[in-house]
Scaffold this motif. Structure first.
Motif, mmCIF file in Angstrom:
data_model
loop_
_atom_site.group_PDB
_atom_site.id
_atom_site.type_symbol
_atom_site.label_atom_id
_atom_site.label_comp_id
_atom_site.label_asym_id
_atom_site.label_seq_id
_atom_site.Cartn_x
_atom_site.Cartn_y
_atom_site.Cartn_z
ATOM 1 N N UNK A 54 -9.526 16.583 16.730
ATOM 2 C CA UNK A 54 -8.871 17.256 17.853
ATOM 3 C C UNK A 54 -9.829 18.181 18.588
ATOM 4 N N UNK A 55 -10.791 18.763 17.853
ATOM 5 C CA UNK A 55 -11.722 19.717 18.458
ATOM 6 C C UNK A 55 -12.742 19.047 19.368
ATOM 7 N N UNK A 56 -12.991 17.741 19.182
ATOM 8 C CA UNK A 56 -14.051 17.079 19.950
ATOM 9 C C UNK A 56 -13.504 15.998 20.885
ATOM 10 N N UNK A 57 -12.179 15.900 21.010
ATOM 11 C CA UNK A 57 -11.571 14.945 21.932
ATOM 12 C C UNK A 57 -10.695 15.696 22.926
ATOM 13 N N UNK A 58 -10.346 15.022 24.003
ATOM 14 C CA UNK A 58 -9.588 15.685 25.070
ATOM 15 C C UNK A 58 -8.184 15.139 25.262
ATOM 16 N N UNK A 59 -8.047 13.816 25.175
ATOM 17 C CA UNK A 59 -6.789 13.181 25.550
ATOM 18 C C UNK A 59 -6.040 12.574 24.382
ATOM 19 N N UNK A 60 -6.755 11.914 23.501
ATOM 20 C CA UNK A 60 -6.128 11.101 22.467
ATOM 21 C C UNK A 60 -5.309 11.969 21.513
ATOM 22 N N UNK A 61 -4.136 11.471 21.145
ATOM 23 C CA UNK A 61 -3.307 12.170 20.176
ATOM 24 C C UNK A 61 -3.813 11.883 18.774
ATOM 25 N N UNK A 62 -3.432 12.720 17.813
ATOM 26 C CA UNK A 62 -3.912 12.588 16.443
ATOM 27 C C UNK A 62 -2.712 12.519 15.511
ATOM 28 N N UNK A 63 -2.796 11.641 14.496
ATOM 29 C CA UNK A 63 -1.646 11.488 13.621
ATOM 30 C C UNK A 63 -2.011 11.068 12.211
ATOM 31 N N UNK A 64 -1.143 11.375 11.273
ATOM 32 C CA UNK A 64 -1.261 10.882 9.901
ATOM 33 C C UNK A 64 -0.492 9.577 9.812
ATOM 34 N N UNK A 65 -1.048 8.638 9.022
ATOM 35 C CA UNK A 65 -0.436 7.306 9.006
ATOM 36 C C UNK A 65 -0.659 6.643 7.647
ATOM 37 N N UNK A 66 0.155 6.993 6.671
ATOM 38 C CA UNK A 66 1.112 8.089 6.631
ATOM 39 C C UNK A 66 0.791 8.949 5.412
ATOM 40 N N UNK A 67 1.275 10.218 5.443
ATOM 41 C CA UNK A 67 1.086 11.085 4.297
ATOM 42 C C UNK A 67 2.070 10.714 3.194
ATOM 43 N N UNK A 68 1.591 10.759 1.956
ATOM 44 C CA UNK A 68 2.463 10.589 0.798
ATOM 45 C C UNK A 68 3.201 11.907 0.577
ATOM 46 N N UNK A 69 4.493 11.925 0.863
ATOM 47 C CA UNK A 69 5.263 13.159 0.783
ATOM 48 C C UNK A 69 5.308 13.730 -0.634
ATOM 49 N N UNK A 84 -1.918 22.512 13.056
ATOM 50 C CA UNK A 84 -2.704 21.454 13.693
ATOM 51 C C UNK A 84 -2.169 21.145 15.092
ATOM 52 N N UNK A 85 -0.869 21.236 15.268
ATOM 53 C CA UNK A 85 -0.312 20.987 16.595
ATOM 54 C C UNK A 85 -0.817 22.023 17.598
ATOM 55 N N UNK A 86 -0.886 23.275 17.186
ATOM 56 C CA UNK A 86 -1.408 24.313 18.085
ATOM 57 C C UNK A 86 -2.904 24.110 18.323
ATOM 58 N N UNK A 87 -3.663 23.808 17.273
ATOM 59 C CA UNK A 87 -5.106 23.620 17.426
ATOM 60 C C UNK A 87 -5.426 22.424 18.321
ATOM 61 N N UNK A 88 -4.586 21.407 18.292
ATOM 62 C CA UNK A 88 -4.821 20.199 19.093
ATOM 63 C C UNK A 88 -4.196 20.290 20.480
ATOM 64 N N UNK A 89 -3.620 21.428 20.806
ATOM 65 C CA UNK A 89 -2.958 21.634 22.104
ATOM 66 C C UNK A 89 -1.789 20.650 22.282
#
Length: 309
Positions: A54-69, A84-89
């Motif tokens: 997130x710190x080195x990209x501008x547009x692309x969204x970031x996601x977990x796929x998938x976390x083991x709950x 992470x949502x705040x850090x990634x804007x």
């Protein structure tokens, strides 16, 4: 009205490639989301990797796929997710699953309950995390989870998307009722190696799964995004031969089923683009996650050009 088609690039943060470089290439290729899987052990943990991306990209969204709950306390995870949502804007998407790999449970000392219990625990988990992401103070007394007066800073997004991936009627109905995105993989029972799965790529099976999501979602079905994890991508001018070869390798699925399945994208760029749009038309699947970046930019471009006509 049909949803726009979205594309996710799932990258392996296992040390074999640089996930930062892969994410940059995915952004340049036109992908909408970069996705990192979750398997405790060698390799890199998904949340720190996504923070760096997130710190080195501008547009692309970031996601977990998938976390083991099973591997994370729901309050702790919600805290990390909103951070992470705040850090990634406002670019984070949280993918959750019930876990399946025996080795992870053995290494961590966490009990690996039967699949039905893991899925029931995930259903409770999603309800807790949803409330926390939305800024609520959550008290929950369930069979598998108990929290009292939990609260974290709400997400930057008005509604941080939760993807729930998995199989089974109860899980898919619950995902339809509570998730923003439902992840479908065309996979069945975990095989003896602990990683591989039975293949369930028939159209009848997918029809039944979509109906289970629909039953759970009821009046909100149109608000649920349907995702397919593509298992095979092959850009070729000889689609028929490629499908015939794949059919010889996969038990119980004939060429026609492979040609229809959203989990198999085989053919020329235009043939693959056409298939993606047909899958959206038939099943409402509009979000395709692939493990291929190189060469797939042509497919993304072709789908978007066709969609704009």
């Amino acid at each position: 009205m049909q949803r726009p088609v979205r594309f996710g690039a799932q990258i392996r943060a296992n040390g074999e490639l640089d996930p930062i470089d892969a994410a940059r290439r995915a952004e340049q290729a036109g992908f909408d989301v970069v996705l990192v899987p979750d398997h405790v052990g060698p390799g890199r943990s998904p949340i720190p990797v996504l923070s760096a991306i997130a710190a080195v990209t501008d547009r692309i969204r970031v996601g977990t796929f998938v976390l083991n709950a099973d591997m994370r306390n729901p309050v702790q995870l919600a805290w990390e997710a909103t951070t992470l949502d705040h850090l990634s804007r406002g670019r984070f998407e949280l993918g959750l699953g019930a876990g399946h790999t025996p080795q992870e449970y053995a290494r961590t000392g966490i009990e690996r309950r039967p699949a039905a219990e893991r899925k029931a625990a995930l259903r409770e988990y999603v309800r807790i995390v949803r409330g926390l992401l939305d800024g609520e103070t959550v008290s929950f007394h369930g069979e598998y989870h108990r929290v009292e007066g939990a609260h974290v800073e709400r997400s930057l997004q008005e509604r941080l998307p939760i993807l729930v991936g998995g199989n089974g009627r109860a899980l898919l109905e619950h995902a339809g009722a509570h998730a923003d995105i439902v992840g479908l993989q065309g996979l069945g029972r975990t095989l003896a190696d602990g990683h591989s799965h039975e293949v369930r790529w028939t159209t009848d099976h997918l029809d039944a799964q979509i109906e289970e999501v629909r039953v759970g979602a009821a009046h909100r079905f149109d608000d649920v995004e349907l995702n397919a994890l593509v298992q095979v991508v092959a850009i070729t001018d000889d689609r028929t031969s490629a499908l015939r070869e794949l059919s010889d390798e996969v038990d119980g699925v004939d060429i026609d089923e492979l040609d229809a399945s959203p989990y198999v994208l085989v053919g020329s760029v235009d043939e693959i683009a056409d298939k993606i749009l047909r899958c959206r038309e038939r099943w409402g699947i509009s979000y395709f996650a692939v493990r291929t970046i190189e060469g797939f930019d042509d497919v993304i471009r072709a789908v978007r050009d066709a969609s704009s006509d």
